[in-house]
Design an enzyme around this catalytic site. Structure first.
Site, short mmCIF file in Angstrom:
data_model
loop_
_atom_site.label_atom_id
_atom_site.label_comp_id
_atom_site.label_asym_id
_atom_site.label_seq_id
_atom_site.Cartn_x
_atom_site.Cartn_y
_atom_site.Cartn_z
N SER A 263 0.96 -1.17 0.00
CA SER A 263 -0.17 0.07 0.07
C SER A 263 0.99 1.23 -0.10
O SER A 263 1.90 1.37 0.80
CB SER A 263 -0.76 -0.29 1.24
OG SER A 263 -1.74 1.23 1.37
N GLN B 44 -2.66 0.75 -4.14
CA GLN B 44 -2.13 -0.41 -3.22
C GLN B 44 -2.58 -1.69 -4.26
O GLN B 44 -3.02 -1.55 -5.43
CB GLN B 44 -3.09 -0.69 -2.30
CG GLN B 44 -4.85 -0.97 -2.22
CD GLN B 44 -5.58 -0.85 -0.88
OE1 GLN B 44 -5.36 -0.37 0.19
NE2 GLN B 44 -6.43 -1.55 -0.86
N VAL B 45 -1.82 -2.72 -3.96
CA VAL B 45 -1.75 -3.84 -4.67
C VAL B 45 -2.38 -5.25 -4.15
O VAL B 45 -2.11 -5.46 -2.91
CB VAL B 45 -0.18 -4.17 -5.24
CG1 VAL B 45 -0.09 -5.31 -5.89
CG2 VAL B 45 0.38 -2.95 -5.75
N LYS C 289 -2.97 -3.42 -9.49
CA LYS C 289 -3.02 -2.21 -8.67
C LYS C 289 -3.84 -1.34 -8.74
O LYS C 289 -4.31 -1.26 -9.99
CB LYS C 289 -1.84 -1.50 -9.31
CG LYS C 289 -0.92 -0.41 -8.75
CD LYS C 289 0.14 0.08 -9.41
CE LYS C 289 0.87 1.17 -8.39
NZ LYS C 289 2.12 1.61 -8.98
N ASP D 145 13.40 4.56 -11.26
CA ASP D 145 12.93 4.27 -9.60
C ASP D 145 13.48 2.94 -9.15
O ASP D 145 12.63 2.12 -8.51
CB ASP D 145 11.51 4.41 -9.51
CG ASP D 145 11.02 4.79 -7.89
OD1 ASP D 145 11.92 5.29 -7.37
OD2 ASP D 145 9.77 4.48 -7.77
#
Length: 504
Positions: free
Chosen positions: A126, A131-132, A146, A281
């Site tokens: 989250s 959130q997944v 997601k 990222d």
């Protein structure tokens, strides 16, 4: 709501002593001293960077994410602040599973049971924006779902409006306000955050990266299932692996850490120089290790892109660094147009040498590639260098990769790993292979253009001929008008003389 939020922000700012960031300008130095005397009971023993991080955490997920973005702007932030903000974790309480289901069904226009054979209502992760959940399609495929947080946009817009106000205050009241360009940073965060609100964009990024590394022996990228994707929902292949930061688990599973360390460097340079499209990222939370010793990439919200000129500039600079050719580094900056053309090469060369020589006195395995770039960015400010956003993302990613590589293998020599790759890439770009590849790339254009050349040349000549005739005709008309006007003037003068003579 905005007023109460503003009151909370003011309370947190002064509570953590962040007024020292805001009230550093000479014009308000007295106000800063007054506030310090009025709030003398505050505990300000912690370093300023740590206090800033704690304040952002208290202000909530949007400010946490803003701090994460700030940590990537090492060309603007002081080092202590950037390093501390990099510790911010985007970990927030999950929202209700029933809400997630409602978002999925509304976005995809079908009931949950029609979409998935199984759906785990407990989220596996989250964050501030989404959130997944783990699920299984009706064909048996395990997937990660997601889901965007509901009603997140009004919260974001409210906090962004307050950030803009704070940016203006920082620019007006801080001694470093103009140099830090706070309004520009907030605008960049605004774009980045709104991009994250469209999960179709992330899905497209994942697809492109997967296509670039299809059948790779080093990197796995999950497949995207577009039939189950929308702006608020992103469904991709479920990937099992060990988080790369868990060294003990990797060792227990028999992973080759030295190979993983080398793979990380090679994957980075492949993305940058072969594809010009890189995952920006790549912190440990977004990377798993598969059972076959390959990396698994996750979370594709931040992607960097580079043009051919960017790639060539970087390769020339990196190779010049390897060879301590500081003159070439300086000329590359000027040729790229990032430094004013009237900059003296010798002055820039001396500044680069001052940064690099102390570093090169260390063994190569102890040299931080990312820190070299960082120091160069700092030096560049003296010469009015405009640091390109894509290069800031690149430098941040390189720092992540280098830190990860050294964590896996403390003896990693990033320079030694990178140099053969860069030399091979440069040879392919400017050697005979590069020429053949460019000819092959441009062949369809030439094939379409060559048959049309005679006609195009004829049209050009006809056009030029027509333009010449029109220009000549216009000239003649102008001359004719001028002559008629002169004849009229002469006739009027003669008539006047005749009349004068007649009446005498």
């Amino acid at each position: 709501m905005r007023l109460s939020r503003l009151i909370k922000i003011v309370r947190v700012v002064f509570g953590y002593g962040l007024d020292e960031f805001l009230l550093g300008h000479e014009r308000v130095r007295g106000l800063g001293k007054l506030i310090q005397s009025l709030l003398s009971g505050r505990d300000l023993t912690a370093p300023r960077a740590e206090r800033l991080r704690l304040a952002l955490q208290e202000l909530g997920p949007i400010f946490v994410k803003f701090g994460q973005v700030l940590s990537t702007r090492r060309d603007l932030m002081p080092l202590d602040v950037a390093d501390e903000l990099a510790k911010l974790q985007d970990d927030v309480p999950p929202f209700a599973a029933a809400t997630a289901v409602a978002v999925i069904e509304a976005s995809l226009g079908r009931k949950l049971a029609e979409l998935f054979a199984e759906f785990d209502h407990t989220p596996v992760a989250s964050a501030s924006v989404a959130q997944v959940h783990k699920a299984r399609l009706h064909n048996g495929q395990q997937v990660a779902v997601k889901v965007l947080r509901p009603d997140i946009l009004p919260v974001i817009e409210s906090d962004l409006a307050l950030m803009r106000i704070m940016a203006v205050l920082l620019e007006k009241l801080s001694a470093d306000g103009k140099r830090l360009r706070p309004r520009e940073v907030v605008a960049e965060f605004d774009r980045y955050l709104h991009d994250e609100l469209d999960l179709m964009r992330e899905a497209a990024n994942a697809s492109q990266l997967r296509r670039n590394f299809l059948n790779s022996s080093q990197l796995l990228v999950p497949e995207v299932f577009y039939d189950f994707c929308a702006r608020e929902v992103f469904v991709m292949e479920w990937m099992d692996g060990i988080p790369v930061g868990r060294i003990d688990e990797l060792l227990a599973a028999g992973m080759d850490l030295k190979k993983l360390s080398r793979f990380g460097v090679e994957i980075f340079f492949t993305q940058v120089f072969r594809d010009g499209f890189f995952h920006a990222d790549m912190h440990p939370g977004n990377i798993l290790v598969a059972a076959d010793n390959r990396y698994i990439a996750l979370d594709f919200g931040i992607i960097g892109t580079l043009s051919d000129s960017d790639k060539q500039y970087l390769a020339i600079n990196f190779l010049a660094f390897f060879n301590r050719d500081y003159h070439r580094v300086a000329t590359a900056h000027i040729e790229s147009g990032w430094v004013p053309k009237d900059t003296r090469v010798e002055e820039l060369e001396a500044a680069v040498r001052t940064v690099c020589e102390p570093i090169f006195n260390k063994p190569l395995s102890q040299i931080s590639f990312g820190q070299v770039l960082l120091r160069l960015f700092e030096t560049s400010r003296r010469f009015n260098v405009e640091i390109q956003p894509q290069l800031v993302l690149l430098q941040k990613t390189l720092l992540n990769i280098e830190g990860l590589g050294r964590q896996l293998d403390p003896d990693l020599d990033l320079w030694q790993t990178a140099m053969p790759f860069l030399e091979r890439w440069m040879h392919e770009q400017i050697g005979w292979r590069g020429m053949l590849r460019n000819l092959k790339k441009e062949a369809p254009q030439w094939a379409a253009l060559l048959p049309m050349l005679p006609r195009k040349l004829g049209e050009l000549l006809d056009q030029n001929h027509t333009e010449l005739l029109m220009a000549g005709y216009s000239g003649l008309m102008w001359e004719q008008k001028k002559r008629n006007w002169l004849l009229g003037v002469i006739a009027a003068l003669l008539a006047g003389l005749l009349l004068t003579w007649w009446y005498k």
